[in-house]
Design an enzyme around this catalytic site. Sequence first.
Site, short mmCIF file in Angstrom:
data_model
loop_
_atom_site.label_atom_id
_atom_site.label_comp_id
_atom_site.label_asym_id
_atom_site.label_seq_id
_atom_site.Cartn_x
_atom_site.Cartn_y
_atom_site.Cartn_z
CB ILE A 16 -0.95 -0.05 1.22
CG1 ILE A 16 -1.99 -1.17 1.01
CG2 ILE A 16 -1.62 1.30 1.46
CD1 ILE A 16 -2.80 -1.53 2.26
CG ASP A 35 10.38 -0.54 3.44
OD1 ASP A 35 9.21 -0.44 3.03
OD2 ASP A 35 10.80 -1.55 4.03
CG ASP A 56 13.03 -0.43 12.78
OD1 ASP A 56 11.79 -0.31 12.87
OD2 ASP A 56 13.67 -1.31 13.39
CB VAL A 57 8.35 3.11 11.70
CG1 VAL A 57 8.35 3.57 10.26
CG2 VAL A 57 7.73 1.72 11.84
CB SER A 136 -6.20 -2.75 9.80
OG SER A 136 -6.82 -3.95 9.41
CE1 TYR A 148 -1.69 -5.49 11.24
CE2 TYR A 148 -4.03 -5.99 11.19
CZ TYR A 148 -2.92 -5.43 10.60
OH TYR A 148 -3.02 -4.79 9.38
CE LYS A 152 -2.28 -1.97 11.20
NZ LYS A 152 -1.53 -0.94 10.45
N1 LIG Z 1 -2.76 -5.79 2.79
C1 LIG Z 1 -3.82 -5.80 3.60
O1 LIG Z 1 -4.73 -6.64 3.45
C2 LIG Z 1 -3.93 -4.78 4.71
C3 LIG Z 1 -5.19 -4.64 5.32
C4 LIG Z 1 -5.34 -3.71 6.33
C5 LIG Z 1 -4.27 -2.92 6.72
N2 LIG Z 1 -3.06 -3.08 6.13
C6 LIG Z 1 -1.96 -2.22 6.59
O2 LIG Z 1 -1.40 -1.53 5.50
C7 LIG Z 1 -0.05 -1.21 5.81
C8 LIG Z 1 0.82 -1.66 4.65
O3 LIG Z 1 0.71 -3.08 4.56
P1 LIG Z 1 0.90 -3.86 3.19
O4 LIG Z 1 -0.23 -4.80 3.06
O5 LIG Z 1 1.19 -2.91 2.10
O6 LIG Z 1 2.17 -4.73 3.59
P2 LIG Z 1 3.53 -5.04 2.81
O7 LIG Z 1 4.19 -6.10 3.62
O8 LIG Z 1 3.30 -5.27 1.38
O9 LIG Z 1 4.35 -3.67 2.98
C9 LIG Z 1 4.75 -3.21 4.24
C10 LIG Z 1 6.07 -2.46 4.11
O10 LIG Z 1 6.44 -2.01 5.43
C11 LIG Z 1 7.81 -2.28 5.60
N3 LIG Z 1 8.13 -2.41 7.03
C12 LIG Z 1 7.88 -3.45 7.85
N4 LIG Z 1 8.35 -3.20 9.08
C13 LIG Z 1 8.90 -1.96 9.03
C14 LIG Z 1 9.56 -1.15 10.00
N5 LIG Z 1 9.78 -1.56 11.25
N6 LIG Z 1 9.98 0.08 9.61
C15 LIG Z 1 9.80 0.50 8.33
N7 LIG Z 1 9.21 -0.23 7.37
C16 LIG Z 1 8.77 -1.46 7.73
C17 LIG Z 1 8.09 -3.55 4.83
O11 LIG Z 1 9.46 -3.71 4.52
C18 LIG Z 1 7.20 -3.36 3.59
O12 LIG Z 1 7.91 -2.70 2.55
C19 LIG Z 1 0.28 -1.93 7.13
O13 LIG Z 1 0.17 -1.01 8.19
C20 LIG Z 1 -0.81 -2.97 7.22
O14 LIG Z 1 -1.09 -3.32 8.55
C21 LIG Z 1 -2.86 -3.98 5.12
#
Ligand SMILES: NC(=O)c1ccc[n+]([C@@H]2O[C@H](COP(=O)([O-])OP(=O)(O)OC[C@H]3O[C@@H](n4cnc5c(N)ncnc54)[C@H](O)[C@@H]3O)[C@@H](O)[C@H]2O)c1
Length: 265
Positions: A16, A35, A56-57, A136, A148, A152
Site C-alpha cells: 500500500i 523503508d 525502522d519506524v 485496518s 494487531y 490498529k
Molecule cells: N494488505 C492488507 O490486506 C492490509 C489490510 C489492512 C491494513 N493493512 C496495513 O497496511 C499497511 C501496509 O501493509 P501492506 O499490506 O502494504 O504490507 P507489505 O508487507 O506489502 O508492505 C509493508 C512495508 O512495510 C515495511 N516495514 C515493515 N516493518 C517496518 C519497519 N519496522 N519500519 C519501516 N518499514 C517497515 C516492509 O518492509 C514493507 O515494505 C500496514 O500497516 C498494514 O497493517 C494492510
Amino acid sequence: MIKDGIILVTGGSRGIGAASAIMLAERGHRVVVTDIKPERPTDAPASVIVWPDCFDVAREDIVSAGVEAIEKTHGPITGLVNAAGVFGKMHSLDRIRMENWDREVNIDLRGTFLVARTVGVRMAARKHGAIVNVASVAGMTSGPIHAYTAAKAGVIQLTLSMAGEWGRAGVRVNAVSPGFTRTVALQAGIDSGAMSEERLTRNAAMGRLVQPSEVAEAIVWLLSPMSSAITGVNLPVDAGFLAGSTWDSYWGLPNSDGKIHGKTR
Ligand SMILES: NC(=O)c1ccc[n+]([C@@H]2O[C@H](COP(=O)([O-])OP(=O)(O)OC[C@H]3O[C@@H](n4cnc5c(N)ncnc54)[C@H](O)[C@@H]3O)[C@@H](O)[C@H]2O)c1
C-alpha cells in the site's frame, strides 16, 4: 494538492505504501519513500526518491535522525503516509508469544506514533501539513490476531487525538482502514494455499478484495485540499467488509441476482 514540499511515505518499498508513492508521484508530487528494507517500488516513476538508509519506524533514534536528514536533503515534509506495518500472527490468546506481541505493537502502533509525532511537530511549527495513518478494519473488529487488532485500534485512537492536538496549528491527521488488500504479500499467501480468497472475501459486501491503488486513492484524497475540512476521521476502504460482516448471522449476503445460497427470498 500539497505541492510545496515533499511527501514522506513509510513502508514505501512495497504494498500500500508503494502504491501510494507511485500515485502521488504520477500526480506531480515530490515523494520520498522510506523503508526498513529500502528498495525502489516496482514500476515507480524515476521521480520517486528512495531514501537509502534503513528507516525502522520502531526505532526512535533512527526516526528522529532520519526525518531531520530527509528534510535537510529534500525540503520540508508537507504530507506523510504512515504505511509501514507488519501483519498479525494468528494465535489463541494462551499461545501468544510476548516477543511477537511486542514486535507487532512496536511497529504498528509505536512506530506509527513515532513517525507521526516527529513529522507532525515539524508541520505544526510551520502551520501546515497533512498526515494519513494506515490502520485496518482489524482495528474495528474482532479476530485471532490479538496484538494487531489492539495496535490498529490504537492507531485509530491516536489519529483522533493527534487531530485534536494539531488542528489549530494547520495540521490534519486522518486514517484509512483497508480491508483485505491484494498486495504482493497477500497474493503470495493465497497462491501458497496459506490463505483462502473465498474466506477473505465472503464477508465483504462487494464480494472481493481491495486493490492497493484503491487504498492509495483514499490516501491521496485525504492528503489533498479536496478534504480540507476533514481531520480525525478513519475512512474504511474495505469493499464493504464492515457493512457485510454481520449478515451471516441473519440470512447471509445476497448475490448479484438477489438470491441467497441460490434461493429466492
Ligand atoms: N494488505 C492488507 O490486506 C492490509 C489490510 C489492512 C491494513 N493493512 C496495513 O497496511 C499497511 C501496509 O501493509 P501492506 O499490506 O502494504 O504490507 P507489505 O508487507 O506489502 O508492505 C509493508 C512495508 O512495510 C515495511 N516495514 C515493515 N516493518 C517496518 C519497519 N519496522 N519500519 C519501516 N518499514 C517497515 C516492509 O518492509 C514493507 O515494505 C500496514 O500497516 C498494514 O497493517 C494492510
